[in-house]
Scaffold this motif. Sequence first.
Motif, PDB file in Angstrom:
ATOM      1  N   GLY A  43      52.741 123.743  53.562  1.00  0.00           N
ATOM      2  CA  GLY A  43      53.138 122.349  53.733  1.00  0.00           C
ATOM      3  C   GLY A  43      54.458 122.040  53.037  1.00  0.00           C
ATOM      4  N   LEU A  44      54.674 122.613  51.863  1.00  0.00           N
ATOM      5  CA  LEU A  44      55.948 122.412  51.164  1.00  0.00           C
ATOM      6  C   LEU A  44      57.107 122.965  51.991  1.00  0.00           C
ATOM      7  CD1 LEU A  44      54.862 123.271  47.515  1.00  0.00           C
ATOM      8  CD2 LEU A  44      55.631 121.029  48.348  1.00  0.00           C
ATOM      9  N   ALA A  45      56.919 124.160  52.552  1.00  0.00           N
ATOM     10  CA  ALA A  45      57.981 124.751  53.378  1.00  0.00           C
ATOM     11  C   ALA A  45      58.224 123.921  54.636  1.00  0.00           C
ATOM     12  CB  ALA A  45      57.625 126.187  53.743  1.00  0.00           C
ATOM     13  N   LYS A  46      57.162 123.457  55.257  1.00  0.00           N
ATOM     14  CA  LYS A  46      57.280 122.628  56.467  1.00  0.00           C
ATOM     15  C   LYS A  46      58.029 121.337  56.148  1.00  0.00           C
ATOM     16  CE  LYS A  46      54.192 120.263  59.763  1.00  0.00           C
ATOM     17  NZ  LYS A  46      52.763 120.029  60.091  1.00  0.00           N
ATOM     18  N   GLU A  91      54.962 130.099  63.535  1.00  0.00           N
ATOM     19  CA  GLU A  91      55.694 128.943  64.083  1.00  0.00           C
ATOM     20  C   GLU A  91      56.411 128.177  62.978  1.00  0.00           C
ATOM     21  OE1 GLU A  91      52.920 127.531  67.828  1.00  0.00           O
ATOM     22  OE2 GLU A  91      52.326 126.957  65.804  1.00  0.00           O
ATOM     23  N   LEU A  92      55.736 128.001  61.856  1.00  0.00           N
ATOM     24  CA  LEU A  92      56.352 127.231  60.780  1.00  0.00           C
ATOM     25  C   LEU A  92      57.462 128.010  60.082  1.00  0.00           C
ATOM     26  CD1 LEU A  92      53.247 125.316  59.463  1.00  0.00           C
ATOM     27  CD2 LEU A  92      55.128 124.453  60.870  1.00  0.00           C
ATOM     28  N   LEU A  93      57.342 129.315  60.026  1.00  0.00           N
ATOM     29  CA  LEU A  93      58.446 130.109  59.478  1.00  0.00           C
ATOM     30  C   LEU A  93      59.623 130.142  60.455  1.00  0.00           C
ATOM     31  CD1 LEU A  93      56.582 133.003  57.653  1.00  0.00           C
ATOM     32  CD2 LEU A  93      57.548 130.889  56.695  1.00  0.00           C
ATOM     33  N   ALA A  94      59.349 130.089  61.738  1.00  0.00           N
ATOM     34  CA  ALA A  94      60.426 129.969  62.728  1.00  0.00           C
ATOM     35  C   ALA A  94      61.111 128.608  62.587  1.00  0.00           C
ATOM     36  CB  ALA A  94      59.881 130.160  64.141  1.00  0.00           C
ATOM     37  N   LEU A  95      60.328 127.569  62.340  1.00  0.00           N
ATOM     38  CA  LEU A  95      60.895 126.242  62.055  1.00  0.00           C
ATOM     39  C   LEU A  95      61.792 126.322  60.824  1.00  0.00           C
ATOM     40  CD1 LEU A  95      60.969 123.029  62.037  1.00  0.00           C
ATOM     41  CD2 LEU A  95      59.042 123.231  60.472  1.00  0.00           C
ATOM     42  N   TRP A  96      61.309 126.971  59.781  1.00  0.00           N
ATOM     43  CA  TRP A  96      62.087 127.150  58.549  1.00  0.00           C
ATOM     44  C   TRP A  96      63.430 127.807  58.866  1.00  0.00           C
ATOM     45  CZ3 TRP A  96      61.628 126.010  53.374  1.00  0.00           C
ATOM     46  CH2 TRP A  96      62.392 126.760  52.481  1.00  0.00           C
TER      47      TRP A  96
END
Length: 192
Positions: A43-46, A91-96
Amino acid sequence: MDADDPLVRYLSVGRDTLRAKLEGCSEHDLRRPLTPTGTNLLGLAKHVASVVVEYVTLPFGRPNPVLLPWSAADAEVNADLWAPAAESTAELLALWDAAWAEVAVAVAELGADTPGRVPWWGAAGEVTFGRVLVHCIAEVHRHAGHADIVRELVDGSIGWSERSPNLPADASDTAFWSAHRARVQQAADRFS
């Protein structure tokens, strides 16, 4: 601006530090809430990815190519601070990665004096790109600190990163930390 600018370097250090806190964690450990308010690593990374991409695009009239459905006006409160099961870590690391790629484009295209307007800041919204970078540095480092504590709660991992731990020489010695914690507790107990 370029990668050697101090603002860009400080932003990069915060980015790399927060990202390193996700390395080696299980899906469960990335997602589990470890504070009463639900703070969790993924959640912090998102949240940080969402914030930085919005700050380097919208205030400067630049299109935001990164899809952020949790930033919509009708989104659930705090939707950017956790990852439902339907949102994969990949998906969230791709967003990052996409968010930070957009930051790199903004750094390459905009000068520190480029004017912009942060609409959600109201009367204080007239800014420069340099001012936005300072805000992003504060935001990223604040949440990297949260990630540091959450990661320690997950598995005892401490320090900035494997490559640059920024810890005392005795940091790998559990006896060192036990003795240190006991001294801190003893000092606190004098006031109980």
